[in-house]
Design an enzyme around this catalytic site. Sequence first.
Site, PDB file in Angstrom:
ATOM      1  N   ARG A 212       0.855  -1.189   0.000  1.00 53.01           N
ATOM      2  CA  ARG A 212       0.000   0.000   0.000  1.00 53.01           C
ATOM      3  C   ARG A 212       0.892   1.242   0.000  1.00 53.01           C
ATOM      4  O   ARG A 212       1.966   1.250   0.603  1.00 53.01           O
ATOM      5  CB  ARG A 212      -0.895   0.044   1.248  1.00 53.01           C
ATOM      6  CG  ARG A 212      -2.044  -0.929   1.222  1.00 53.01           C
ATOM      7  CD  ARG A 212      -3.134  -0.526   0.220  1.00 53.01           C
ATOM      8  NE  ARG A 212      -4.242  -1.467   0.196  1.00 53.01           N
ATOM      9  CZ  ARG A 212      -4.338  -2.493  -0.646  1.00 53.01           C
ATOM     10  NH1 ARG A 212      -3.398  -2.717  -1.539  1.00 53.01           N
ATOM     11  NH2 ARG A 212      -5.388  -3.279  -0.617  1.00 53.01           N
ATOM     12  N   HIS A 260      -0.730   0.383  -9.886  1.00 52.73           N
ATOM     13  CA  HIS A 260      -1.449  -0.558  -9.000  1.00 52.73           C
ATOM     14  C   HIS A 260      -1.983  -1.765  -9.785  1.00 52.73           C
ATOM     15  O   HIS A 260      -3.182  -2.053  -9.767  1.00 52.73           O
ATOM     16  CB  HIS A 260      -2.586   0.153  -8.263  1.00 52.73           C
ATOM     17  CG  HIS A 260      -2.988  -0.552  -6.991  1.00 52.73           C
ATOM     18  ND1 HIS A 260      -3.390   0.112  -5.862  1.00 52.73           N
ATOM     19  CD2 HIS A 260      -3.047  -1.876  -6.670  1.00 52.73           C
ATOM     20  CE1 HIS A 260      -3.683  -0.763  -4.911  1.00 52.73           C
ATOM     21  NE2 HIS A 260      -3.484  -1.992  -5.382  1.00 52.73           N
TER      22      HIS A 260
HETATM   23  P1  NAP Z   1      -1.784 -11.458   5.164  1.00 53.89           P
HETATM   24  O1  NAP Z   1      -1.999 -12.877   4.756  1.00 53.89           O
HETATM   25  O2  NAP Z   1      -2.695 -10.873   6.185  1.00 53.89           O
HETATM   26  O3  NAP Z   1      -0.262 -11.357   5.688  1.00 53.89           O
HETATM   27  C1  NAP Z   1       0.238 -10.251   6.343  1.00 53.89           C
HETATM   28  C2  NAP Z   1       1.660 -10.544   6.808  1.00 53.89           C
HETATM   29  O4  NAP Z   1       2.219  -9.368   7.385  1.00 53.89           O
HETATM   30  C3  NAP Z   1       1.709 -11.627   7.872  1.00 53.89           C
HETATM   31  O5  NAP Z   1       2.849 -12.427   7.702  1.00 53.89           O
HETATM   32  C4  NAP Z   1       1.833 -10.822   9.174  1.00 53.89           C
HETATM   33  O6  NAP Z   1       2.500 -11.528  10.221  1.00 53.89           O
HETATM   34  C5  NAP Z   1       2.686  -9.657   8.696  1.00 53.89           C
HETATM   35  N1  NAP Z   1       2.528  -8.478   9.546  1.00 53.89           N
HETATM   36  C6  NAP Z   1       1.416  -7.748   9.784  1.00 53.89           C
HETATM   37  N2  NAP Z   1       1.675  -6.723  10.606  1.00 53.89           N
HETATM   38  C7  NAP Z   1       3.000  -6.802  10.908  1.00 53.89           C
HETATM   39  C8  NAP Z   1       3.869  -6.041  11.724  1.00 53.89           C
HETATM   40  N3  NAP Z   1       3.442  -4.970  12.419  1.00 53.89           N
HETATM   41  N4  NAP Z   1       5.163  -6.395  11.804  1.00 53.89           N
HETATM   42  C9  NAP Z   1       5.600  -7.486  11.118  1.00 53.89           C
HETATM   43  N5  NAP Z   1       4.829  -8.254  10.337  1.00 53.89           N
HETATM   44  C10 NAP Z   1       3.543  -7.917  10.227  1.00 53.89           C
HETATM   45  O7  NAP Z   1      -1.813 -10.489   3.912  1.00 53.89           O
HETATM   46  P2  NAP Z   1      -1.601 -10.869   2.362  1.00 53.89           P
HETATM   47  O8  NAP Z   1      -2.803 -11.554   1.815  1.00 53.89           O
HETATM   48  O9  NAP Z   1      -0.298 -11.553   2.218  1.00 53.89           O
HETATM   49  O10 NAP Z   1      -1.544  -9.404   1.685  1.00 53.89           O
HETATM   50  C11 NAP Z   1      -0.604  -8.432   2.100  1.00 53.89           C
HETATM   51  C12 NAP Z   1      -0.983  -7.073   1.542  1.00 53.89           C
HETATM   52  O11 NAP Z   1      -0.643  -6.979   0.160  1.00 53.89           O
HETATM   53  C13 NAP Z   1      -2.467  -6.733   1.558  1.00 53.89           C
HETATM   54  O12 NAP Z   1      -2.875  -6.286   2.842  1.00 53.89           O
HETATM   55  C14 NAP Z   1      -2.581  -5.662   0.506  1.00 53.89           C
HETATM   56  O13 NAP Z   1      -2.474  -4.386   1.103  1.00 53.89           O
HETATM   57  C15 NAP Z   1      -1.376  -5.907  -0.407  1.00 53.89           C
HETATM   58  N6  NAP Z   1      -1.798  -6.274  -1.777  1.00 53.89           N
HETATM   59  C16 NAP Z   1      -1.486  -5.446  -2.813  1.00 53.89           C
HETATM   60  C17 NAP Z   1      -1.869  -5.789  -4.110  1.00 53.89           C
HETATM   61  C18 NAP Z   1      -1.514  -4.945  -5.313  1.00 53.89           C
HETATM   62  O14 NAP Z   1      -2.103  -5.134  -6.389  1.00 53.89           O
HETATM   63  N7  NAP Z   1      -0.570  -4.063  -5.228  1.00 53.89           N
HETATM   64  C19 NAP Z   1      -2.596  -6.974  -4.329  1.00 53.89           C
HETATM   65  C20 NAP Z   1      -2.879  -7.800  -3.255  1.00 53.89           C
HETATM   66  C21 NAP Z   1      -2.480  -7.443  -1.972  1.00 53.89           C
HETATM   67  P3  NAP Z   1       1.851 -12.881  10.838  1.00 53.89           P
HETATM   68  O15 NAP Z   1       1.964 -13.911   9.754  1.00 53.89           O
HETATM   69  O16 NAP Z   1       2.706 -13.222  12.002  1.00 53.89           O
HETATM   70  O17 NAP Z   1       0.425 -12.546  11.176  1.00 53.89           O
END
Ligand code: NAP
Length: 297
Positions: A212, A260
């Site tokens: 983001r 994006h």
């Molecule tokens: P997710 O499954 O919720 O994974 C989030 C990861 O971040 C987890 O490993 C979590 O740790 C870690 N995390 C969260 N807060 C943290 C902190 N304060 N310190 C350290 N680690 C932290 O999310 P996801 O599905 O992989 O997606 C990630 C993000 O990618 C989305 O939220 C979205 O904003 C972005 N995204 C962007 C696009 C694009 O087109 N550009 C597309 C899709 C997604 P734990 O495993 O220990 O909980």
Amino acid sequence: MEPYRDALMDLDSNLDIDIWPDVKSKDRVSFAVAWKQPKNQFSQYPNLKVISSLGAGADHLLKDTSIPQHVALTRVVAPTLTEQMCDFSVLSVLAIIRRFHDYNKQQVWADWKPRIHYNKKDLMVGVMGLGKIGKKVAERLAGNGFNVSGWSNSKKSIPNVVTYSKEHLDPFLTATNILVCLLPLTDETKEILNLSLFKKLNSPGFLVNAARGSHLVEEDLIYALDMGLLNHAALDVFQKEPLPEAHSFWGRDKITITPHIASITEPGEVAELILDNYKRMRSNIELLNRVDRYKGY
Ligand code: NAP
């Protein structure tokens, strides 16, 4: 929203779907699907039980304080979306080390100039966030021959990836050359990509942000690039989207901009996931991919 309504109707023609703002009866709405919705809408739906994000991120829902606490939030975890994020991340890292941004510039001037590229064995790629997307990206990069590390809230165990938990951010950063941000946007991760973090990265340093825009302090990136703390940044997301025409990022050689598109949701795939959760809600079965309001992702 029309393609999503059509995809849902293709799966189940008995569904009763309204597209906001053309909602026939607010009382009848039990399940909503939202992406960057206008604020203060959801308190008007007394029987709303679940809101599904249209994408992997749910930050747009979590920051909407009009959503009553009893309403469950879900997000989309789709294989195609994850695959696209893997492709984008690997592509960005490869483009950086093979200096494609330099060749793109050279082509404009018909400038035939081979450059020394970086050797992947000499660099460490550090993935911030090892969730549904980050874990796969880390595995994919490791499979591609990169040295890979990953940082997440809780410690993970991933073959061929050095993992760090939240409290070990500094050792993770000092060992990292190419930082790939795949964190969710939360109070803790907002503006995490700032000057103090860039200073800790190993040299040469690079940034890929596909999470983001608000993770990044934009003026700190400019400073870090100008001061040579970072060599290049590949950005898919921005604080303000579309990135304004007058934004200083556009004119910078050391920044690669994509609009994006790291992943683009496919209505058919997303509709299946949404319908599954809708049926779960109706049958009182546990929802899939719930967002934890307390953790903020
Ligand atoms: P997710 O499954 O919720 O994974 C989030 C990861 O971040 C987890 O490993 C979590 O740790 C870690 N995390 C969260 N807060 C943290 C902190 N304060 N310190 C350290 N680690 C932290 O999310 P996801 O599905 O992989 O997606 C990630 C993000 O990618 C989305 O939220 C979205 O904003 C972005 N995204 C962007 C696009 C694009 O087109 N550009 C597309 C899709 C997604 P734990 O495993 O220990 O909980």
